[in-house]
Design a protein around this motif. Sequence first.
Motif, PDB file in Angstrom:
ATOM      1  N   GLU A  60       0.756  13.967   6.126  1.00  0.00           N
ATOM      2  CA  GLU A  60       0.168  15.223   6.747  1.00  0.00           C
ATOM      3  C   GLU A  60       0.187  15.483   8.049  1.00  0.00           C
ATOM      4  N   LYS A  61       1.045  14.556   8.762  1.00  0.00           N
ATOM      5  CA  LYS A  61       1.385  14.744  10.114  1.00  0.00           C
ATOM      6  C   LYS A  61       2.785  15.050  10.440  1.00  0.00           C
ATOM      7  N   VAL A  62       3.040  15.833  11.509  1.00  0.00           N
ATOM      8  CA  VAL A  62       4.166  16.316  11.950  1.00  0.00           C
ATOM      9  C   VAL A  62       4.308  16.095  13.632  1.00  0.00           C
ATOM     10  N   GLN A  63       5.509  16.103  14.052  1.00  0.00           N
ATOM     11  CA  GLN A  63       5.715  15.849  15.625  1.00  0.00           C
ATOM     12  C   GLN A  63       4.839  17.160  16.249  1.00  0.00           C
ATOM     13  N   ALA A  64       4.254  17.070  17.350  1.00  0.00           N
ATOM     14  CA  ALA A  64       3.275  17.765  17.962  1.00  0.00           C
ATOM     15  C   ALA A  64       4.141  19.241  18.211  1.00  0.00           C
ATOM     16  N   ILE A  65       5.501  18.825  18.778  1.00  0.00           N
ATOM     17  CA  ILE A  65       6.240  20.046  19.329  1.00  0.00           C
ATOM     18  C   ILE A  65       6.424  20.978  17.717  1.00  0.00           C
ATOM     19  N   ASN A  66       6.440  20.500  16.799  1.00  0.00           N
ATOM     20  CA  ASN A  66       6.635  21.151  15.352  1.00  0.00           C
ATOM     21  C   ASN A  66       5.446  21.828  14.788  1.00  0.00           C
ATOM     22  N   LEU A  67       4.457  21.522  15.305  1.00  0.00           N
ATOM     23  CA  LEU A  67       2.977  22.211  14.837  1.00  0.00           C
ATOM     24  C   LEU A  67       2.811  23.505  15.412  1.00  0.00           C
ATOM     25  N   TYR A  68       3.022  23.600  16.602  1.00  0.00           N
ATOM     26  CA  TYR A  68       2.864  24.960  17.428  1.00  0.00           C
ATOM     27  C   TYR A  68       3.817  26.020  17.243  1.00  0.00           C
ATOM     28  N   GLY A  69       3.149  27.068  17.176  1.00  0.00           N
ATOM     29  CA  GLY A  69       3.956  28.544  16.924  1.00  0.00           C
ATOM     30  C   GLY A  69       3.959  29.472  18.270  1.00  0.00           C
ATOM     31  N   GLY A  70       4.371  30.377  18.155  1.00  0.00           N
ATOM     32  CA  GLY A  70       4.115  31.554  19.070  1.00  0.00           C
ATOM     33  C   GLY A  70       4.812  31.089  20.538  1.00  0.00           C
ATOM     34  N   GLY A  71       4.702  32.044  21.435  1.00  0.00           N
ATOM     35  CA  GLY A  71       4.969  31.885  22.837  1.00  0.00           C
ATOM     36  C   GLY A  71       6.222  31.058  23.097  1.00  0.00           C
ATOM     37  N   TRP A  73       6.891  27.965  22.164  1.00  0.00           N
ATOM     38  CA  TRP A  73       7.147  26.917  21.451  1.00  0.00           C
ATOM     39  C   TRP A  73       8.659  26.961  20.667  1.00  0.00           C
ATOM     40  N   GLY A  74       8.915  28.018  20.227  1.00  0.00           N
ATOM     41  CA  GLY A  74      10.400  28.170  19.857  1.00  0.00           C
ATOM     42  C   GLY A  74      11.443  27.803  20.755  1.00  0.00           C
ATOM     43  N   PHE A  75      11.299  28.218  21.906  1.00  0.00           N
ATOM     44  CA  PHE A  75      12.395  27.677  23.270  1.00  0.00           C
ATOM     45  C   PHE A  75      12.020  26.328  23.355  1.00  0.00           C
ATOM     46  N   LEU A  76      11.008  25.546  23.490  1.00  0.00           N
ATOM     47  CA  LEU A  76      10.865  24.261  23.529  1.00  0.00           C
ATOM     48  C   LEU A  76      11.717  23.401  22.612  1.00  0.00           C
ATOM     49  N   ARG A  77      11.212  23.739  21.340  1.00  0.00           N
ATOM     50  CA  ARG A  77      11.906  22.942  19.896  1.00  0.00           C
ATOM     51  C   ARG A  77      13.614  23.101  20.163  1.00  0.00           C
ATOM     52  N   LYS A  78      13.840  24.417  20.642  1.00  0.00           N
ATOM     53  CA  LYS A  78      15.406  24.519  20.535  1.00  0.00           C
ATOM     54  C   LYS A  78      15.840  23.871  21.815  1.00  0.00           C
ATOM     55  N   ILE A  92       1.957  17.879  26.396  1.00  0.00           N
ATOM     56  CA  ILE A  92       0.958  19.015  25.748  1.00  0.00           C
ATOM     57  C   ILE A  92      -0.430  18.633  25.946  1.00  0.00           C
ATOM     58  N   VAL A  93      -1.207  19.877  26.414  1.00  0.00           N
ATOM     59  CA  VAL A  93      -2.538  19.535  26.803  1.00  0.00           C
ATOM     60  C   VAL A  93      -3.439  20.217  25.526  1.00  0.00           C
ATOM     61  N   SER A  94      -3.989  19.510  24.764  1.00  0.00           N
ATOM     62  CA  SER A  94      -4.572  19.784  23.301  1.00  0.00           C
ATOM     63  C   SER A  94      -6.155  19.642  23.252  1.00  0.00           C
ATOM     64  N   ALA A  95      -6.675  20.697  22.836  1.00  0.00           N
ATOM     65  CA  ALA A  95      -8.099  20.574  22.813  1.00  0.00           C
ATOM     66  C   ALA A  95      -8.607  19.815  21.790  1.00  0.00           C
ATOM     67  N   PRO A 102       5.789  15.707  23.048  1.00  0.00           N
ATOM     68  CA  PRO A 102       6.275  16.371  21.944  1.00  0.00           C
ATOM     69  C   PRO A 102       6.444  15.531  20.606  1.00  0.00           C
ATOM     70  N   GLU A 103       7.039  14.373  20.949  1.00  0.00           N
ATOM     71  CA  GLU A 103       7.237  13.716  19.521  1.00  0.00           C
ATOM     72  C   GLU A 103       5.930  12.861  18.832  1.00  0.00           C
ATOM     73  N   ASP A 104       4.851  12.933  19.292  1.00  0.00           N
ATOM     74  CA  ASP A 104       3.483  12.218  18.941  1.00  0.00           C
ATOM     75  C   ASP A 104       3.245  12.932  17.724  1.00  0.00           C
ATOM     76  N   LYS A 105       3.100  12.178  16.575  1.00  0.00           N
ATOM     77  CA  LYS A 105       2.596  12.799  15.158  1.00  0.00           C
ATOM     78  C   LYS A 105       1.200  12.892  15.227  1.00  0.00           C
ATOM     79  N   VAL A 106       0.892  14.251  14.865  1.00  0.00           N
ATOM     80  CA  VAL A 106      -0.462  14.777  14.502  1.00  0.00           C
ATOM     81  C   VAL A 106      -0.783  15.570  13.494  1.00  0.00           C
TER      82      VAL A 106
END
Length: 181
Positions: A60-71, A73-78, A92-95, A102-106
């Motif tokens: 149920e975990k993904v790399q952090a960079i692959n979790l976020y959408g919008g703004g 994030w598409g540029f950063l993934r690419k 990434i500063v996450s609440a 980016p590669e941390d699994k969350v």
Amino acid sequence: MSRNLTPVVFVYVACSQTKLKNRGIPLITFADRVRGSRTKKLDSLMAKWKKAVENAKEVEKVQAINLYGGGIWGFLRKNLRLLRDRGIEIRIVSAGMGLLAPEDKVPGYDATFALGSMNSIRGKRGPARLNQKWWNLLGKWTPTGCSPRTLNASIRRNPNAAHIIALPLDYFHAVLDDLAP
């Protein structure tokens, strides 16, 4: 051509409230974990939150960079590889999870420092200092693979790099004490 540079620039960006829901992973929501107990001590809320996150299955975990959408994030993934090849490292500063690479699994989660959301750390009208206290608690938590846990530790670990902190105001206020020497 990869040059494998030592990072010369660290850019700190906020996570996104928009999660890529098509990943097929469940969301751990802050509101569901603390319902009815938001006025209790943050330490007990953190214990509940940590338990929920740590109990998430590895599938149920993904790399952090692959979790976020919008703004951005598409540029950063690419372009993450290109940025790294040029000596630029993203953090990434996450609440919900603290400071992430980016590669941390969350797991999928919904928690925010932004005021007004039902998944806001400080609720709909709580004081900003609750976000600061929560960020300090996140910095003491060491989920597997996530290091360093604070902006201060990241800056100290990389003293010769430039550190650009590009955060919305609620997030900047939450981490402000972490920037003190």
